[in-house]
Design a protein around this motif. Structure first.
Motif: not given
Length: 337
Positions: A39-42, A57-60
C-alpha cells in the motif's frame, strides 16, 4: 569518524549485493532482495531477511528482486535499496554524501547505465560512476591487467556472464550473455515440475544446485530429498533427485556459456591469445563455484582454467581496489547531479 573522502564500491548484482568501503574492505554482503509494504511502497526488510520472505509473504507485502539480468527492473525499489545501503554504511546522520562506484555488466546499454547512476544519486550519493563487471572482477582476482599482456576473465554471476580479454588496463574484447546462476535455478525448477509434477521455489532450486549440481560427471553421483507441492493433489510431497539428472537438465545454459567463451577466444588477437594460453582463464562470480565448471571450460577450450580465490567477492574487491588506486576518478567514468 566519517571522512570527507569516503568512497563506496558496490557490486549491484542480480542475486547479491556486496559493498566495499575505501580503507575498510567489504562490509556488507546481502541477497539483492527487498520486501516492501504494497500500500505504501515503504521498505520492510532488505537482504537476507527479505530473501527469507520470498514466496512466504501475506497479500500486503511483496518480496522482490529489483535487479534482473544485471540491470534495473524496478527503479523505485532499487533506489530504496541503495538508500538502505548508504544508511547502513554511512550512518543516518552523515554530513557528506558518499562517492559511489557501481559495477555493471559489459552488455548494458547507455540508458541502463544512466539509470543505475541516477538511482545512486537519488538515493543520496554525491557522485556516481560505473565500471564494467569484467574489469572489476579481473582487478579483484589479482590479474596483472596493467601489463601489456592478455588476461581473460569469465565472471558468472546470478543474472549475467561477462567474458573479457584485458590488457594495458583496458578491455580489448568483451561479450555478455544474460545467463547465470538464476537461469540454472529456473531450469532445475522446470525439470522438477515436468519430471515429478512437483512445484518448488527459487530457494529450493538454488539449494539443489549448490548441494548436488555439477557441470561434469562426479566420481560418485549423489542425491538429495526435495520437498514441494504436488501439482496433481495439491499436497506437500517429498521426492529424491540425483546429481546426474540435475547436471543433464542444466546442459543447455552451461553449453551456451562455454560456447560464448570459445567465441571470445576465437576473436582474440593472436599475441594476446598466446598470453592467455600461458596464464589461463580465470573464473569469478558465485556460479563459478559450480562443481566441474572450470574443468568443462578447460576441456572445451584447451586452455588452463581455474576459479579465483573467493570468486563471489572479486567484483566488489575490484571496485574497492579501483577506488584505492584512483582517488580522482577519470572524467569518462564521472557522473554527478
Amino acid at each position: 569518524m566519517f571522512r570527507l573522502s569516503q568512497d563506496i564500491g558496490i557490486d549491484l548484482g542480480t542475486a547479491n549485493v556486496l559493498v566495499y568501503v575505501r580503507g575498510k574492505g567489504i562490509i556488507m554482503r546481502e541477497p539483492s532482495v527487498v520486501a516492501v509494504y504494497i500500500p505504501t511502497r515503504k521498505i520492510k526488510e532488505v537482504g537476507e531477511k527479505a530473501r527469507e520472505m520470498l514466496g512466504r509473504t501475506p497479500v500486503n507485502i511483496a518480496a522482490v528482486r529489483p535487479m534482473v539480468d544485471g540491470v534495473i527492473a524496478d527503479y523505485t525499489t532499487t533506489q530504496q535499496m541503495l538508500e538502505y545501503i548508504f544508511h547502513k554504511v554511512c550512518g543516518a546522520k552523515r554530513v557528506f554524501k558518499p562517492r559511489v562506484l557501481i559495477a555493471v555488466p559489459s552488455g548494458v546499454t547507455s540508458v541502463e547505465k544512466r539509470a543505475v547512476k541516477q538511482a545512486a544519486l537519488a538515493a543520496g550519493a554525491r557522485e556516481a560512476w560505473t565500471i564494467e563487471e569484467a574489469k572489476a572482477a579481473a582487478i579483484g582476482a589479482g590479474l596483472p591487467i596493467k601489463e601489456p599482456g592478455g588476461n581473460m576473465v569469465v565472471d558468472i554471476g546470478g543474472g549475467t556472464t561477462d567474458i573479457a580479454v584485458l590488457s594495458l588496463d583496458g578491455i580489448v574484447l568483451s561479450r555478455s550473455i544474460r545467463i547465470g546462476g538464476m537461469k540454472l535455478d529456473e531450469v532445475i525448477m522446470r525439470h522438477v515440475r515436468t519430471q515429478y509434477n512437483l512445484a518448488i521455489g527459487d530457494r529450493t532450486a538454488e539449494e539443489i544446485k549448490i548441494t548436488i549440481g555439477s557441470a561434469t560427471n562426479l566420481e560418485q553421483e549423489i542425491g538429495m530429498e526435495v520437498r514441494g507441492r504436488d501439482l496433481i493433489s495439491g499436497l506437500p510431497q517429498t521426492i529424491e533427485v540425483s546429481s546426474q539428472e540435475i547436471r543433464e537438465c542444466m546442459v543447455e545454459p552451461i553449453s551456451q556459456i562455454v560456447s560464448r567463451v570459445k567465441n571470445v577466444l576465437e576473436k582474440t588477437p593472436p599475441e594476446l591469445a598466446s598470453d592467455i594460453i600461458e596464464r589461463g582463464i580465470i573464473l569469478t562470480g558465485g556460479t563459478a563455484m559450480l562443481r566441474g565448471l572450470d574443468r568443462l571450460i578447460a576441456e572445451a577450450t584447451q586452455v588452463p582454467t581455474r576459479v579465483a580465490n573467493d570468486p563471489l567477492s572479486c567484483v566488489a574487491i575490484g571496485t574497492g581496489k579501483y577506488l584505492e588506486e584512483h582517488r580522482d576518478v577519470p572524467e569518462e567514468f564521472h557522473y554527478a547531479a
